[in-house]
Design a protein around this motif. Structure first.
Motif, PDB file in Angstrom:
ATOM      1  N   ASP A  85       0.919  -1.138   0.176  1.00 11.05           N
ATOM      2  CA  ASP A  85      -0.059   0.084  -0.007  1.00 11.05           C
ATOM      3  C   ASP A  85       0.775   1.117   0.093  1.00 11.05           C
ATOM      4  OD1 ASP A  85      -1.824   1.805   0.526  1.00 11.05           O
ATOM      5  OD2 ASP A  85      -3.042   0.813   2.150  1.00 11.05           O
ATOM      6  N   ILE A  86       0.946   1.912  -0.841  1.00 12.33           N
ATOM      7  CA  ILE A  86       1.750   2.958  -1.125  1.00 12.33           C
ATOM      8  C   ILE A  86       1.420   4.230  -1.539  1.00 12.33           C
ATOM      9  CG2 ILE A  86       3.118   1.464  -2.225  1.00 12.33           C
ATOM     10  CD1 ILE A  86       1.890   3.529  -5.329  1.00 12.33           C
ATOM     11  N   ARG A  87      -0.037   4.498  -0.585  1.00 14.67           N
ATOM     12  CA  ARG A  87      -0.982   5.504  -0.627  1.00 14.67           C
ATOM     13  C   ARG A  87      -0.514   6.844   0.692  1.00 14.67           C
ATOM     14  NH1 ARG A  87      -6.557   3.144  -0.122  1.00 14.67           N
ATOM     15  NH2 ARG A  87      -5.699   1.346   1.825  1.00 14.67           N
ATOM     16  N   VAL A  88       0.279   6.085   1.663  1.00 12.35           N
ATOM     17  CA  VAL A  88       0.221   6.406   3.172  1.00 12.35           C
ATOM     18  C   VAL A  88       1.701   7.306   2.834  1.00 12.35           C
ATOM     19  CG1 VAL A  88       1.453   6.160   5.806  1.00 12.35           C
ATOM     20  CG2 VAL A  88      -0.811   4.792   4.231  1.00 12.35           C
ATOM     21  N   ASP A  89       1.649   8.409   3.537  1.00 12.66           N
ATOM     22  CA  ASP A  89       2.818   9.517   3.583  1.00 12.66           C
ATOM     23  C   ASP A  89       4.107   8.952   4.895  1.00 12.66           C
ATOM     24  OD1 ASP A  89       4.431  11.057   3.282  1.00 12.66           O
ATOM     25  OD2 ASP A  89       3.750  13.066   3.018  1.00 12.66           O
ATOM     26  N   THR A  90       4.864   8.541   5.216  1.00  9.02           N
ATOM     27  CA  THR A  90       5.235   8.303   5.725  1.00  9.02           C
ATOM     28  C   THR A  90       6.074   9.507   6.635  1.00  9.02           C
ATOM     29  OG1 THR A  90       7.572   7.876   4.528  1.00  9.02           O
ATOM     30  CG2 THR A  90       6.451   5.139   5.355  1.00  9.02           C
ATOM     31  N   PHE A  91       6.154  10.476   5.689  1.00 10.86           N
ATOM     32  CA  PHE A  91       6.860  12.365   6.674  1.00 10.86           C
ATOM     33  C   PHE A  91       6.166  12.673   7.468  1.00 10.86           C
ATOM     34  CE2 PHE A  91       6.648  16.108   7.427  1.00 10.86           C
ATOM     35  CZ  PHE A  91       8.438  16.936   6.969  1.00 10.86           C
ATOM     36  N   ASP A  92       4.156  11.971   7.244  1.00  9.50           N
ATOM     37  CA  ASP A  92       3.658  12.363   8.613  1.00  9.50           C
ATOM     38  C   ASP A  92       2.382  11.575   8.486  1.00  9.50           C
ATOM     39  OD1 ASP A  92       2.246  12.906   6.193  1.00  9.50           O
ATOM     40  OD2 ASP A  92       1.969  15.232   6.511  1.00  9.50           O
ATOM     41  N   GLY A  93       1.968  10.370   7.664  1.00  5.02           N
ATOM     42  CA  GLY A  93       0.879  10.091   8.430  1.00  5.02           C
ATOM     43  C   GLY A  93      -0.533  10.140   7.271  1.00  5.02           C
ATOM     44  N   SER A  94      -0.078  10.591   6.807  1.00  3.03           N
ATOM     45  CA  SER A  94      -1.063  11.098   5.883  1.00  3.03           C
ATOM     46  C   SER A  94      -1.712   9.961   5.199  1.00  3.03           C
ATOM     47  CB  SER A  94      -1.319  12.312   5.180  1.00  3.03           C
ATOM     48  OG  SER A  94      -0.456  12.613   4.298  1.00  3.03           O
ATOM     49  N   VAL A  95      -2.522  10.691   3.816  1.00  2.00           N
ATOM     50  CA  VAL A  95      -3.439   9.151   2.854  1.00  2.00           C
ATOM     51  C   VAL A  95      -3.664  10.520   1.693  1.00  2.00           C
ATOM     52  CG1 VAL A  95      -4.103   7.367   2.385  1.00  2.00           C
ATOM     53  CG2 VAL A  95      -4.035   7.551   4.463  1.00  2.00           C
ATOM     54  N   SER A  96      -3.075   9.189   1.070  1.00  2.00           N
ATOM     55  CA  SER A  96      -3.402  10.516  -0.302  1.00  2.00           C
ATOM     56  C   SER A  96      -4.474   9.972  -0.804  1.00  2.00           C
ATOM     57  CB  SER A  96      -2.390   9.849  -1.619  1.00  2.00           C
ATOM     58  OG  SER A  96      -1.179  10.638  -1.431  1.00  2.00           O
ATOM     59  N   GLY A  97      -5.543  11.636  -1.371  1.00  2.00           N
ATOM     60  CA  GLY A  97      -6.714  10.830  -1.387  1.00  2.00           C
ATOM     61  C   GLY A  97      -7.624  11.085  -2.985  1.00  2.00           C
ATOM     62  N   GLY A  98      -8.335  10.067  -3.856  1.00  2.00           N
ATOM     63  CA  GLY A  98      -8.285   9.484  -4.718  1.00  2.00           C
ATOM     64  C   GLY A  98      -8.919   8.416  -5.074  1.00  2.00           C
ATOM     65  N   THR A  99      -9.444   8.168  -6.046  1.00  2.00           N
ATOM     66  CA  THR A  99     -10.219   6.740  -6.345  1.00  2.00           C
ATOM     67  C   THR A  99      -8.887   5.343  -6.187  1.00  2.00           C
ATOM     68  OG1 THR A  99     -11.565   7.509  -7.176  1.00  2.00           O
ATOM     69  CG2 THR A  99     -11.469   5.575  -7.234  1.00  2.00           C
ATOM     70  N   ARG A 100      -9.696   4.923  -5.157  1.00  2.00           N
ATOM     71  CA  ARG A 100      -8.492   3.744  -4.589  1.00  2.00           C
ATOM     72  C   ARG A 100      -8.478   2.547  -6.050  1.00  2.00           C
ATOM     73  NH1 ARG A 100      -9.346  -1.388  -2.754  1.00  2.00           N
ATOM     74  NH2 ARG A 100      -7.964  -2.409  -1.394  1.00  2.00           N
ATOM     75  N   PHE A 101      -7.359   2.329  -6.547  1.00  6.74           N
ATOM     76  CA  PHE A 101      -6.595   1.631  -7.946  1.00  6.74           C
ATOM     77  C   PHE A 101      -5.361   0.277  -7.193  1.00  6.74           C
ATOM     78  CE2 PHE A 101      -3.633   1.149 -10.968  1.00  6.74           C
ATOM     79  CZ  PHE A 101      -5.090   0.109 -12.015  1.00  6.74           C
ATOM     80  N   VAL A 102      -6.078  -1.013  -7.339  1.00  7.78           N
ATOM     81  CA  VAL A 102      -5.456  -2.227  -7.014  1.00  7.78           C
ATOM     82  C   VAL A 102      -4.526  -2.337  -8.228  1.00  7.78           C
ATOM     83  CG1 VAL A 102      -5.525  -4.682  -6.184  1.00  7.78           C
ATOM     84  CG2 VAL A 102      -6.962  -2.879  -5.066  1.00  7.78           C
TER      85      VAL A 102
END
Length: 263
Positions: free
Chosen positions: A70-87
């Protein structure tokens, strides 16, 4: 200014792929088969086993050393990128001796911009230190990796795309590196870019038809997404000729600038 979006590597066309694979009624799917409908890598009769074209690494590859699905999480601040989920499921295959087989142990990176066209850890994007939408997986015994991300946004001068890099060892014992880009159809792009949060950026200035990188061989790297709960999913097979030292050469060296990145 350096042109960081010139294609690199060799395109193996349908005719050459047929000759290489020595297909004689084996039923292997060829380029153009729906990636979303592909069967597991072990089912050789339905896996696309045509060597894929390389494309530019571009100026925004950063080796973060982040092994994650899962690459959506920003390890800098724990935020999650917004947008439509894609696998995204990728089958990494090796072509040799007229046959195609799974390639385990390959390091597979993907990276792409967020819904607003911004790449992480890039000074020009004011995102140094952030790690959203970047990561790698190691292919399993079936040559499979899976990434959970969001559909990418767009930025000036490029159609919608995701970057891909596969690192392994060539038949000569030296490091082998394959770099390319993945795309969607213009119709698919137009539909989801009209939804939130993508719509806030407006209509893209470049489509597949007008993108000079896509025009090189982009139709061979088209994904075929299918609906899943909460978003979309796609599957894509990448055949590698590990004896091809030209394709396997180091693909780094692209600096900032060029039409591949935002202004």
């Amino acid at each position: 200014m350096d042109n960081d979006d010139e294609p690199v590597g060799r395109v193996l066309g349908r005719r050459h792929a047929l000759a290489l694979l020595a297909l004689t009624g084996t039923g292997l799917a060829l380029a153009g088969t729906s990636a979303g409908a592909a069967a597991p890598a072990s089912a050789a009769t339905s896996v696309d086993c045509v060597a894929k074209p390389e494309m530019t690494e571009g100026p925004y590859y950063v080796d973060e050393g982040l092994e994650r699905s899962d690459i959506r999480v920003d390890t800098f601040d724990g935020s999650v990128s917004g947008g439509t989920r894609f696998v995204l499921d990728l089958d990494v295959l090796q072509i040799a001796a007229g046959a195609c087989s799974a390639l385990p142990g390959a390091i597979v990176d993907i990276w792409h911009c967020d819904a607003y066209g911004v790449y992480s850890d890039v000074a020009a994007n004011d995102s140094v230190g952030h790690t959203f939408l970047r990561g790698y997986q190691v292919s399993d015994n079936c040559g499979r990796v899976r990434f959970v991300t969001v559909l990418p946004g767009w930025y000036q001068g490029r159609t919608v795309h995701l970057h891909l890099k596969i690192r392994t060892i060539g038949t000569d014992g030296n490091p082998y590196e394959f770099t390319s880009q993945l795309y969607f159809t213009d119709a698919f792009n137009a539909a989801y870019l009209a939804t939130d949060p993508y719509a806030a950026k407006g209509t893209p200035d470049t489509t597949n038809a007008t993108d000079f990188i896509y025009q090189q061989a982009g139709e061979q790297m088209l994904l075929s997404p299918r609906r899943i709960r909460g978003g979309w999913a796609a599957r894509f097979a990448i055949g590698l000729d590990l004896s091809d030292t030209e394709v396997g050469d180091d693909d780094s060296g692209g600096g900032p600038g060029g039409p591949g990145g935002p202004p």
